[in-house]
Design a protein around this motif. Structure first.
Motif, PDB file in Angstrom:
ATOM      1  N   ARG A  46       0.526  -1.150   0.958  1.00  0.00           N
ATOM      2  CA  ARG A  46      -0.298  -0.410   0.012  1.00  0.00           C
ATOM      3  C   ARG A  46      -0.928   0.758   0.763  1.00  0.00           C
ATOM      4  O   ARG A  46      -1.528   0.594   1.829  1.00  0.00           O
ATOM      5  CB  ARG A  46      -1.402  -1.312  -0.560  1.00  0.00           C
ATOM      6  N   SER A  47      -0.802   1.959   0.213  1.00  0.00           N
ATOM      7  CA  SER A  47      -1.342   3.142   0.876  1.00  0.00           C
ATOM      8  C   SER A  47      -2.845   3.000   1.049  1.00  0.00           C
ATOM      9  O   SER A  47      -3.558   2.627   0.117  1.00  0.00           O
ATOM     10  CB  SER A  47      -1.025   4.395   0.069  1.00  0.00           C
ATOM     11  N   TYR A  48      -3.316   3.289   2.267  1.00  0.00           N
ATOM     12  CA  TYR A  48      -4.746   3.179   2.534  1.00  0.00           C
ATOM     13  C   TYR A  48      -5.400   4.534   2.788  1.00  0.00           C
ATOM     14  O   TYR A  48      -6.569   4.618   3.146  1.00  0.00           O
ATOM     15  CB  TYR A  48      -5.021   2.222   3.699  1.00  0.00           C
ATOM     16  N   GLU A  49      -4.678   5.615   2.581  1.00  0.00           N
ATOM     17  CA  GLU A  49      -5.309   6.929   2.557  1.00  0.00           C
ATOM     18  C   GLU A  49      -6.292   6.953   1.397  1.00  0.00           C
ATOM     19  O   GLU A  49      -5.965   6.513   0.281  1.00  0.00           O
ATOM     20  CB  GLU A  49      -4.251   8.020   2.381  1.00  0.00           C
ATOM     21  N   LEU A 405       6.104  -7.635  -0.014  1.00  0.00           N
ATOM     22  CA  LEU A 405       4.731  -7.144  -0.160  1.00  0.00           C
ATOM     23  C   LEU A 405       4.180  -7.566  -1.502  1.00  0.00           C
ATOM     24  O   LEU A 405       4.806  -7.352  -2.551  1.00  0.00           O
ATOM     25  CB  LEU A 405       4.718  -5.612  -0.063  1.00  0.00           C
ATOM     26  N   ASN A 406       2.986  -8.164  -1.474  1.00  0.00           N
ATOM     27  CA  ASN A 406       2.253  -8.447  -2.706  1.00  0.00           C
ATOM     28  C   ASN A 406       1.362  -7.249  -2.993  1.00  0.00           C
ATOM     29  O   ASN A 406       0.329  -7.040  -2.346  1.00  0.00           O
ATOM     30  CB  ASN A 406       1.411  -9.712  -2.560  1.00  0.00           C
ATOM     31  N   THR A 407       1.760  -6.451  -3.972  1.00  0.00           N
ATOM     32  CA  THR A 407       1.026  -5.223  -4.266  1.00  0.00           C
ATOM     33  C   THR A 407      -0.309  -5.485  -4.949  1.00  0.00           C
ATOM     34  O   THR A 407      -1.098  -4.553  -5.144  1.00  0.00           O
ATOM     35  CB  THR A 407       1.875  -4.302  -5.161  1.00  0.00           C
ATOM     36  N   ALA A 408      -0.596  -6.747  -5.314  1.00  0.00           N
ATOM     37  CA  ALA A 408      -1.890  -7.077  -5.919  1.00  0.00           C
ATOM     38  C   ALA A 408      -2.978  -7.257  -4.876  1.00  0.00           C
ATOM     39  O   ALA A 408      -4.163  -7.291  -5.217  1.00  0.00           O
ATOM     40  CB  ALA A 408      -1.774  -8.346  -6.760  1.00  0.00           C
ATOM     41  N   VAL A 409      -2.611  -7.393  -3.604  1.00  0.00           N
ATOM     42  CA  VAL A 409      -3.599  -7.524  -2.533  1.00  0.00           C
ATOM     43  C   VAL A 409      -4.082  -6.125  -2.154  1.00  0.00           C
ATOM     44  O   VAL A 409      -3.283  -5.265  -1.771  1.00  0.00           O
ATOM     45  CB  VAL A 409      -3.010  -8.244  -1.310  1.00  0.00           C
ATOM     46  N   GLN A 417      -8.979  -2.192   9.522  1.00  0.00           N
ATOM     47  CA  GLN A 417      -7.741  -2.933   9.724  1.00  0.00           C
ATOM     48  C   GLN A 417      -7.758  -3.699  11.040  1.00  0.00           C
ATOM     49  O   GLN A 417      -8.297  -3.222  12.050  1.00  0.00           O
ATOM     50  CB  GLN A 417      -6.541  -1.978   9.695  1.00  0.00           C
ATOM     51  N   LYS A 418      -7.155  -4.865  11.029  1.00  0.00           N
ATOM     52  CA  LYS A 418      -7.024  -5.700  12.212  1.00  0.00           C
ATOM     53  C   LYS A 418      -5.559  -5.720  12.628  1.00  0.00           C
ATOM     54  O   LYS A 418      -4.688  -6.063  11.837  1.00  0.00           O
ATOM     55  CB  LYS A 418      -7.502  -7.122  11.934  1.00  0.00           C
ATOM     56  N   ALA A 428      -4.039  -8.083   4.136  1.00  0.00           N
ATOM     57  CA  ALA A 428      -3.229  -6.938   3.735  1.00  0.00           C
ATOM     58  C   ALA A 428      -2.260  -6.529   4.832  1.00  0.00           C
ATOM     59  O   ALA A 428      -1.546  -5.535   4.688  1.00  0.00           O
ATOM     60  CB  ALA A 428      -4.122  -5.755   3.368  1.00  0.00           C
ATOM     61  N   GLY A 429      -2.244  -7.284   5.939  1.00  0.00           N
ATOM     62  CA  GLY A 429      -1.367  -6.968   7.057  1.00  0.00           C
ATOM     63  C   GLY A 429      -0.218  -7.948   7.179  1.00  0.00           C
ATOM     64  O   GLY A 429      -0.097  -8.904   6.407  1.00  0.00           O
ATOM     65  N   PHE A 430       0.607  -7.710   8.166  1.00  0.00           N
ATOM     66  CA  PHE A 430       1.802  -8.527   8.406  1.00  0.00           C
ATOM     67  C   PHE A 430       1.438 -10.006   8.481  1.00  0.00           C
ATOM     68  O   PHE A 430       0.458 -10.357   9.108  1.00  0.00           O
ATOM     69  CB  PHE A 430       2.429  -8.078   9.734  1.00  0.00           C
ATOM     70  N   PRO A 431       2.199 -10.880   7.769  1.00  0.00           N
ATOM     71  CA  PRO A 431       3.511 -10.652   7.156  1.00  0.00           C
ATOM     72  C   PRO A 431       3.489 -10.253   5.683  1.00  0.00           C
ATOM     73  O   PRO A 431       4.535 -10.301   5.043  1.00  0.00           O
ATOM     74  CB  PRO A 431       4.176 -12.022   7.327  1.00  0.00           C
ATOM     75  N   ASN A 432       2.333  -9.880   5.149  1.00  0.00           N
ATOM     76  CA  ASN A 432       2.289  -9.317   3.797  1.00  0.00           C
ATOM     77  C   ASN A 432       2.582  -7.831   3.914  1.00  0.00           C
ATOM     78  O   ASN A 432       1.687  -7.001   4.036  1.00  0.00           O
ATOM     79  CB  ASN A 432       0.921  -9.556   3.163  1.00  0.00           C
TER      80      ASN A 432
END
Length: 509
Positions: A46-49, A405-409, A417-418, A428-432
């Motif tokens: 999911r874009s985080y810009e 990717l679950n786009t609902a997260v 970000q971690k 929202a990170g790997f493996p999602n």
């Protein structure tokens, strides 16, 4: 949201550990000799810009281990190849959407006067004969590409061009690689001009595209990993340098509205990237130009159907999981055939056995039915006592390997970000999906040593059994010593940083 998914995520991350020991560089015999069509990393998130959280970014990297000084030809993509990003949005392990990139290299034969007979200019051996700008007047070879969207089967489905939303043009420019600061003083500003808004057929909201050289974003102590894991796996995460920190890569980056990728009410999508070449190639013993044209004959004549030679979804499936004899087969295969073709490699994985030999860590019992399920179906979770398809398609009918990717997260803002993704309770990170900053190597190594299962070593993990995900045993991470630095990435599209220059300014010397 209460993610009570500990056992299932454990299986998924153990699977990831089998597939992510290094980036997919030169992973199969055939592709090792064809770097221009070698897919190295695939990102989807999911874009985080800020202001873009309604979009998904997909980045397919090709042409590995680029040294920035690699002139005069630098790192052009293959004009005879077809580069594709596939999306499955209905759980049948077949592409429903395919974004196709085709490249053209225009050779201008720029020359300079040298006193040759007749006063004719003589062609130069360089990529450029002066400063480079958007007009490319001084550039000897100009790269461009077209982009199309195929709905349905990649070869027989309905295809329509994707065009520039501002100009209506169906042709996009690719920036020259970062030759150096004398040729391109402000590369970031120059390259930003090639980020273009796009009109996607059947999609009401414009997306964005960028294709060009970027700084390698993957972090790994590559040589030591392949030297029988010649590491101090329980040492500090910054105990060794990132061996590919001085390399560049070529990125095919798309930003697409989420609603244009998903189907129905299922928020989960799966995706992978491929490259294909023509079936036949005839070498010309007497080429009279770099490409076949009315003015001459190129070094090759290529024809026939496109044949897939590279494939990448989750990081490093082919390099670390698939047996040597089947690596070319995997690169030529499709996800819908994975269980029949490669299921044994997951049910009876070799990596835990090798780890046991090197570090005396007993491998789990086989067959690994849990790994097979997590590896090819995505993760099913329990939320407040009810089943939840965390990264598993709601209507899964055919299993297959791909990045899911679950786009609902919701996306995690860049500053929060971690790099350990799930191990740091950043869901929202790997493996999602996978973001550039996600340290898939350390996540994988920690998981394979049992952090999320029995965790006999008291390694770092995320406890998701309660109402709030909680990090346990912070800092106890099995790792390769190479640590991502968030400052090395952009926080805006296309997220990977400007490439390293081939030379720096000599003005101060």
């Amino acid at each position: 949201m209460d993610f009570s998914l500990k056992p299932l995520v454990a299986a998924a991350l153990c699977t990831a550990s089998l597939t992510a020991i290094a980036s997919s560089h030169r992973e199969a015999p055939l592709i090792g000799g064809s770097p221009r069509v070698d897919g190295t990393d695939f990102y989807m998130f999911r874009s985080y810009e800020p202001g873009r959280d309604g979009f998904v970014t997909l980045i397919a990297n090709y042409l590995p281990l680029q040294d920035s000084y690699g002139g005069p030809n630098y790192f052009k993509l293959d004009a005879n190849a077809l580069y594709e990003i596939h999306v499955d949005n209905n759980g049948d392990a077949a592409e429903d959407l395919t974004f196709q990139f085709r490249f053209t290299n225009t050779y201008k034969n720029l020359g300079v006067p040298t006193g040759a007979p007749g006063g004719a200019n003589v062609g130069v051996p360089l990529n450029n004969i002066g400063p480079v700008d958007a007009e490319a007047a001084n550039v000897n070879v100009v790269e461009s590409y077209t982009l199309s969207l195929v709905r349905g089967n990649r070869r027989t489905g309905t295809s329509a061009p994707i065009v520039d939303a501002s100009s209506g043009s169906a042709t996009f420019g690719k920036p020259v690689d970062n030759i150096g600061t004398k040729s391109i003083p402000d590369y970031a500003a120059y390259a930003n001009g090639f980020i273009r808004p796009i009109t996607i057929p059947g999609c009401n909201t414009p997306g964005r595209v960028f294709v060009g050289q970027r700084r390698e974003g993957f972090v790994v102590n590559l040589g030591q990993v392949f030297d029988l894991v010649n590491l101090n796996p329980l040492g500090a995460r910054n105990s060794a340098s990132n061996v590919i920190d001085d390399k560049n890569i070529t990125s095919l980056a798309l930003e697409v509205p989420t609603s244009c990728l998903t189907a129905g009410d299922d928020p989960v999508i799966g995706a992978w990237t491929t490259a294909s070449l023509r079936q036949s190639r005839i070498l010309n013993p007497s080429p009279t130009g770099p490409v076949a044209s009315s003015a001459g004959k190129g070094p090759t004549v290529e024809g026939g159907a496109y044949t897939q030679v590279s494939r990448l979804g989750s990081p490093l499936v082919n390099e670390v999981v698939i047996g040597l004899q089947d690596k070319d087969k995997f690169n030529a295969s499709e996800p819908k055939n994975d269980v029949a073709n490669f299921g044994t490699y997951v049910l009876y994985p070799t990596l835990p056995v090798l780890v046991n030999v090197l570090f005396q860590v007993p491998p789990p019992a086989t067959p690994r039915n849990d790994l097979l399920a997590a590896f090819v179906t995505g993760i099913t979770a329990t939320v407040n006592g009810s089943p939840f398809k965390f990264t598993a398609p709601a209507n899964l009918t055919v299993p297959g390997e791909m990045l899911r990717l679950n786009t609902a997260v919701a996306p995690t803002p860049a500053a929060s970000q971690k790099d350990l993704g799930f191990l740091a309770c950043d869901l929202a990170g790997f493996p999602n999906g996978r973001r550039p900053v996600d340290d898939v190597v350390d996540i994988a190594l920690t998981a394979v040593e049992g952090a999320i299962a029995e965790n006999a070593l008291n390694l770092q993990t995320c406890d998701v059994s309660g109402a709030t995900p909680t990090v346990k045993n912070a800092g106890a991470v099995v790792n390769d010593g190479a640590l991502p630095d968030a400052a090395d990435y952009l926080t805006v599209f296309p997220y990977l940083a400007s490439p390293l220059p081939g030379s720096v300014s000599t003005a101060a010397r």
